[in-house]
Design an enzyme around this catalytic site. Structure first.
Site, PDB file in Angstrom:
ATOM      1  N   SER A 226       0.833  -1.202   0.000  1.00  0.00           N
ATOM      2  CA  SER A 226       0.000   0.000   0.000  1.00  0.00           C
ATOM      3  C   SER A 226       0.873   1.260   0.000  1.00  0.00           C
ATOM      4  CB  SER A 226      -0.909  -0.019   1.224  1.00  0.00           C
ATOM      5  OG  SER A 226      -0.113  -0.057   2.386  1.00  0.00           O
ATOM      6  N   CYS A 281      -3.972  -4.607  -7.517  1.00  0.00           N
ATOM      7  CA  CYS A 281      -3.514  -3.216  -7.623  1.00  0.00           C
ATOM      8  C   CYS A 281      -3.870  -2.631  -8.975  1.00  0.00           C
ATOM      9  CB  CYS A 281      -2.014  -3.132  -7.401  1.00  0.00           C
ATOM     10  SG  CYS A 281      -1.102  -3.928  -8.717  1.00  0.00           S
TER      11      CYS A 281
HETATM   12  P1  NAD Z   1       0.459  -3.634   2.958  1.00  0.00           P
HETATM   13  O1  NAD Z   1       1.129  -2.360   2.605  1.00  0.00           O
HETATM   14  O2  NAD Z   1      -0.441  -3.651   4.142  1.00  0.00           O
HETATM   15  O3  NAD Z   1       1.566  -4.775   3.230  1.00  0.00           O
HETATM   16  C1  NAD Z   1       2.611  -5.006   2.344  1.00  0.00           C
HETATM   17  C2  NAD Z   1       3.795  -5.551   3.110  1.00  0.00           C
HETATM   18  O4  NAD Z   1       4.218  -4.586   4.080  1.00  0.00           O
HETATM   19  C3  NAD Z   1       3.496  -6.838   3.869  1.00  0.00           C
HETATM   20  O5  NAD Z   1       4.581  -7.709   3.745  1.00  0.00           O
HETATM   21  C4  NAD Z   1       3.309  -6.355   5.309  1.00  0.00           C
HETATM   22  O6  NAD Z   1       3.698  -7.330   6.260  1.00  0.00           O
HETATM   23  C5  NAD Z   1       4.210  -5.141   5.390  1.00  0.00           C
HETATM   24  N1  NAD Z   1       3.696  -4.124   6.307  1.00  0.00           N
HETATM   25  C6  NAD Z   1       2.388  -3.855   6.581  1.00  0.00           C
HETATM   26  N2  NAD Z   1       2.294  -2.851   7.485  1.00  0.00           N
HETATM   27  C7  NAD Z   1       3.568  -2.466   7.769  1.00  0.00           C
HETATM   28  C8  NAD Z   1       4.126  -1.462   8.621  1.00  0.00           C
HETATM   29  N3  NAD Z   1       3.353  -0.659   9.348  1.00  0.00           N
HETATM   30  N4  NAD Z   1       5.460  -1.346   8.675  1.00  0.00           N
HETATM   31  C9  NAD Z   1       6.257  -2.145   7.943  1.00  0.00           C
HETATM   32  N5  NAD Z   1       5.776  -3.119   7.124  1.00  0.00           N
HETATM   33  C10 NAD Z   1       4.451  -3.275   7.029  1.00  0.00           C
HETATM   34  O7  NAD Z   1      -0.308  -4.135   1.650  1.00  0.00           O
HETATM   35  P2  NAD Z   1      -1.289  -5.385   1.507  1.00  0.00           P
HETATM   36  O8  NAD Z   1      -2.575  -5.062   2.170  1.00  0.00           O
HETATM   37  O9  NAD Z   1      -0.592  -6.646   1.848  1.00  0.00           O
HETATM   38  O10 NAD Z   1      -1.480  -5.387  -0.085  1.00  0.00           O
HETATM   39  C11 NAD Z   1      -2.409  -4.597  -0.744  1.00  0.00           C
HETATM   40  C12 NAD Z   1      -1.806  -3.293  -1.220  1.00  0.00           C
HETATM   41  O11 NAD Z   1      -0.716  -3.553  -2.105  1.00  0.00           O
HETATM   42  C13 NAD Z   1      -2.773  -2.456  -2.035  1.00  0.00           C
HETATM   43  O12 NAD Z   1      -2.612  -1.102  -1.661  1.00  0.00           O
HETATM   44  C14 NAD Z   1      -2.348  -2.696  -3.458  1.00  0.00           C
HETATM   45  O13 NAD Z   1      -2.688  -1.669  -4.367  1.00  0.00           O
HETATM   46  C15 NAD Z   1      -0.878  -2.795  -3.292  1.00  0.00           C
HETATM   47  N6  NAD Z   1      -0.255  -3.478  -4.423  1.00  0.00           N
HETATM   48  C16 NAD Z   1       0.440  -2.730  -5.312  1.00  0.00           C
HETATM   49  C17 NAD Z   1       1.003  -3.332  -6.415  1.00  0.00           C
HETATM   50  C18 NAD Z   1       1.762  -2.532  -7.416  1.00  0.00           C
HETATM   51  O14 NAD Z   1       2.397  -3.140  -8.250  1.00  0.00           O
HETATM   52  N7  NAD Z   1       1.763  -1.219  -7.382  1.00  0.00           N
HETATM   53  C19 NAD Z   1       0.868  -4.719  -6.606  1.00  0.00           C
HETATM   54  C20 NAD Z   1       0.174  -5.453  -5.669  1.00  0.00           C
HETATM   55  C21 NAD Z   1      -0.385  -4.817  -4.571  1.00  0.00           C
END
Ligand code: NAD
Length: 498
Positions: A226, A281
Site C-alpha cells: 500500500s 492493484c
Molecule cells: P500492505 O502495505 O499492508 O503490506 C505489504 C507488506 O508490508 C506486507 O509484507 C506487510 O507485512 C508489510 N507491512 C504492513 N504494514 C507495515 C508497517 N506498518 N510497517 C512495515 N511493514 C508493514 O499491503 P497489503 O494489504 O498486503 O497489499 C495490498 C496493497 O498492495 C494495495 O494497496 C495494493 O494496491 C498494493 N499493491 C500494489 C502493487 C503494485 O504493483 N503497485 C501490486 C500489488 C499490490
C-alpha cells in the site's frame, strides 16, 4: 494446523517461535495455519546466511544460473496446480485466477532464464590509442523483497528470479496473511539446484520489515504494497543508504466514451472491477463515463453482475471468491456505508452477501455505486474490494483532468472506437500503464511494470529490463595493455584523440 516457518540457509527454521500470527482460509472463515513471526535476530540470521552465500554466488557462471532458472521454471510449470491450490486456500482467489497468477510469475522466471543476454555490457575499442572501454553490470549483494497479500506467488516472482540470476542473494519477507507459497518456492529453488543461502524467507510483520530496513548488510529493497507503507519503506530504506524501489497502491480509472463498444466496456468493467474480489492493484475501481455513456453502460454492468457466481475459492465454477480477512471485509463494508452517507447512489449492494454452507467465510458481493463524485471517500481511497464507482462527466477533457488530478497513477484505460481520441489519452494521461480497450494493462515480463505518482517511490519500475538495472550496478572499465610507447607523466586531462 499448518505450521509455517522461516526458511534460512536451505532449511526450515525449527523450534518454537517467540511469536506467531494466524492464517485463515477465507472461504470458511476458519484458521488454517500459524505463521512464525521473525524477530530482529531471525532477520539477522537470514541476512548473514545470504551474505555468506553471496561470496560464491556472485562468481557463479552465468550458464549455471540460467540452468537453475530453467530447472526452477520446469518445476513450477509442472506443479503449478499445487502452488495455485496453496495460494487460493490462503488468499481466497479462485483456483483459475490463482493458476493465472502463477503463470504471470512464471513468465518472469522465463525472462530470467535469459540472464546471460541481459547482462551483456558494451564495448568500445580504441577510444584512445590502444585504449578500450567497456561496461559490466555487477550484483549488489544481499537484496530483500517485501511483498503484499494479494499476489503471494507472482509479486515475489517479480523480484527474486531476476535478483538471483543477476548474482545477488535474496531475503524475502512475504505477507503474513498468505505466507505458504513462499516456502514452497524456497523448496523448489533448492530442488532446482540453487545453493543454500541464496534464497531465504523470513515471515513476519513490521518487526521483520524494520529489521530489514535497518540491517547494514542489506544493499537494496524491493517493496510492493500500500502507498503509506511504500512511502515509509522508501524513506527509511534510502535514509539508511539502500537502493529502494517501492510500489504502492492505486485508484485505477476506466474511461468510457459514448462511441465505445458498450458490451466490451461492460465485460471489461465487471472483469477488472470484481476479478479477485477487487483485490488487485490494477483492478478498475472507477468507471468514468463521458456524456450519455453511463445510461447505456450501467444496465449492462448490472446484467453481468447478476450472473456472477461468487463462491468458495476452490469450488468448481466460482468466479469470485471471498475477501482475505474478516477485518478487511469490515473495512470494505465501512466504505459502502460511507458512500451511502456521502450521497452516492448504491445500485448493487454486496454487504449482506453470504454463501450457503460457508456463512463464516469472508464473502462480499459485487457492489456498484453511481453518481460518485471526487470528494467522496469511496472515490478518494483505495477500497481494495469488489466495489465499483461510476463517476459521470460531461466532456472527455473532464475525465482526463480527473485522472491527472488523482494522486495515484498505477493503471488506467480508455474505451473508444476513435483512434485519435485514444492517442490523445495515451499522450496526455499522467499514469504509468495505459490500456486502450484493455482494462488491465499489465505488461509481460520482457517489459517493466510500474505506475507513476503515489503508486511508486523510487526511479525503477519492477521486473523486465528495469529489474536487471535495479539489481545490478554498472561499472565502466578503461583498459590499456602495455605497448611499446610509454608517454611518461602527464598531469593534464587527456585531449581528444590522444
Ligand atoms: P500492505 O502495505 O499492508 O503490506 C505489504 C507488506 O508490508 C506486507 O509484507 C506487510 O507485512 C508489510 N507491512 C504492513 N504494514 C507495515 C508497517 N506498518 N510497517 C512495515 N511493514 C508493514 O499491503 P497489503 O494489504 O498486503 O497489499 C495490498 C496493497 O498492495 C494495495 O494497496 C495494493 O494496491 C498494493 N499493491 C500494489 C502493487 C503494485 O504493483 N503497485 C501490486 C500489488 C499490490
Amino acid at each position: 494446523m499448518n505450521q509455517i516457518t522461516h526458511w534460512i540457509g536451505g532449511e526450515p527454521v525449527t523450534g518454537k517461535p517467540e511469536r506467531t500470527g494466524p492464517v485463515f482460509n477465507p472461504s470458511t472463515g476458519e484458521q488454517s495455519g500459524e505463521v512464525a513471526m521473525a524477530t530482529p535476530d531471525t532477520v539477522d540470521l537470514a541476512v548473514r546466511s545470504a551474505k555468506s552465500a553471496f561470496e560464491t554466488w556472485r562468481d557463479s557462471a552465468l550458464t549455471r544460473r540460467q540452468n537453475i532458472m530453467f530447472a526452477f521454471r520446469e518445476i513450477v510449470a509442472a506443479r503449478r496446480e499445487e502452488m495455485a491450490r496453496v495460494l487460493s486456500e490462503e488468499h481466497g482467489k479462485t483456483f483459475d485466477d490463482a493458476l493465472g497468477e502463477v503463470q504471470r510469475g512464471l513468465e518472469v522466471v522465463e525472462f530470467a532464464c535469459n540472464i546471460a543476454h541481459l547482462l551483456k555490457g558494451e564495448y568500445s575499442e580504441q577510444v584512445s590509442t590502444n585504449v578500450d572501454t567497456y561496461t559490466i553490470r555487477q550484483p549488489l549483494g544481499v537484496v530483500a523483497g517485501i511483498t503484499p497479500f494479494n499476489f503471494p506467488a507472482m509479486v515475489p516472482m517479480w523480484m527474486y528470479p531476476i535478483a538471483i540470476a543477476c548474482g545477488n542473494t535474496f531475503v524475502l519477507k512475504p505477507s503474513e496473511k498468505d505466507p505458504s507459497t513462499s516456502t514452497l518456492a524456497a523448496k523448489w529453488l533448492q530442488e532446482a539446484g540453487l545453493p543454500d543461502g541464496v534464497f531465504n524467507v523470513v515471515h513476519g510483520d513490521k518487526v521483520a520489515v524494520d529489521s530489514i530496513l535497518d540491517h547494514p548488510d542489506v544493499a537494496a529493497i524491493s517493496f510492493v504494497g500500500s502507498t503509506p507503507i511504500a512511502r515509509y519503506i522508501y524513506e527509511r530504506g534510502t535514509s539508511n543508504g539502500k537502493r529502494v524501489q517501492a510500489l504502492g497502491g492505486a485508484k485505477n480509472h476506466m474511461v468510457v466514451l459514448p462511441d465505445a463498444d458498450m458490451d466490451l466496456a461492460a465485460d471489461s468493467a465487471v472483469s477488472a472491477g470484481y476479478g479477485s474480489a477487487g483485490e488487485r492493484c490494477m483492478a478498475i475501481s472507477v468507471v468514468t463515463t463521458v456524456g450519455d455513456a453511463a445510461d447505456r453502460l450501467i444496465p449492462k454492468i448490472r446484467e453481468r453482475i447478476g450472473q456472477l457466481k461468487v463462491g468458495p475459492s476452490l469450488e468448481e465454477g466460482s468466479e469470485m471468491g471471498p475477501l482475505v480477512t474478516a477485518d478487511h471485509k469490515a473495512r470494505v463494508s465501512g466504505y459502502v456505508d460511507a458512500g451511502e452517507r456521502e450521497g452516492a447512489s448504491l445500485v448493487e449492494d454486496g454487504r449482506d452477501f453470504a454463501v450457503e454452507g460457508h456463512e463464516k467465510g469472508f464473502f462480499f458481493g459485487p457492489t456498484l455505486f453511481d453518481n460518485v463524485s471526487p470528494e467522496m471517500s469511496i472515490y478518494k481511497d483505495e477500497i481494495f474490494g469488489p466495489v465499483l464507482s461510476v463517476v459521470r462527466t460531461e466532456h472527455y477533457e473532464d475525465a482526463i483532468k480527473m485522472i491527472n488530478d488523482n494522486p495515484y497513477g498505477n493503471g488506467t484505460a480508455v474505451f473508444t472506437n476513435d483512434g485519435g481520441t485514444a492517442r490523445k489519452f495515451q499522450n496526455e494521461i499522467q499514469v504509468g500503464m495505459v490500456g486502450i480497450n484493455v482494462p488491465i494493462p499489465v505488461p509481460l515480463a520482457f517489459y517493466s511494470f510500474g505506475g507513476w505518482k503515489n503508486s511508486i517511490f523510487g526511479t525503477h519500475a519492477i521486473y523486465g529490463p528495469e529489474g536487471v538495472h535495479f539489481y545490478t550496478k554498472p561499472k565502466v572499465v578503461i583498459s590499456r595493455w602495455p605497448d611499446p610507447i610509454h608517454r611518461g607523466v602527464d598531469l593534464g586531462f587527456p585531449q581528444h584523440g590522444s
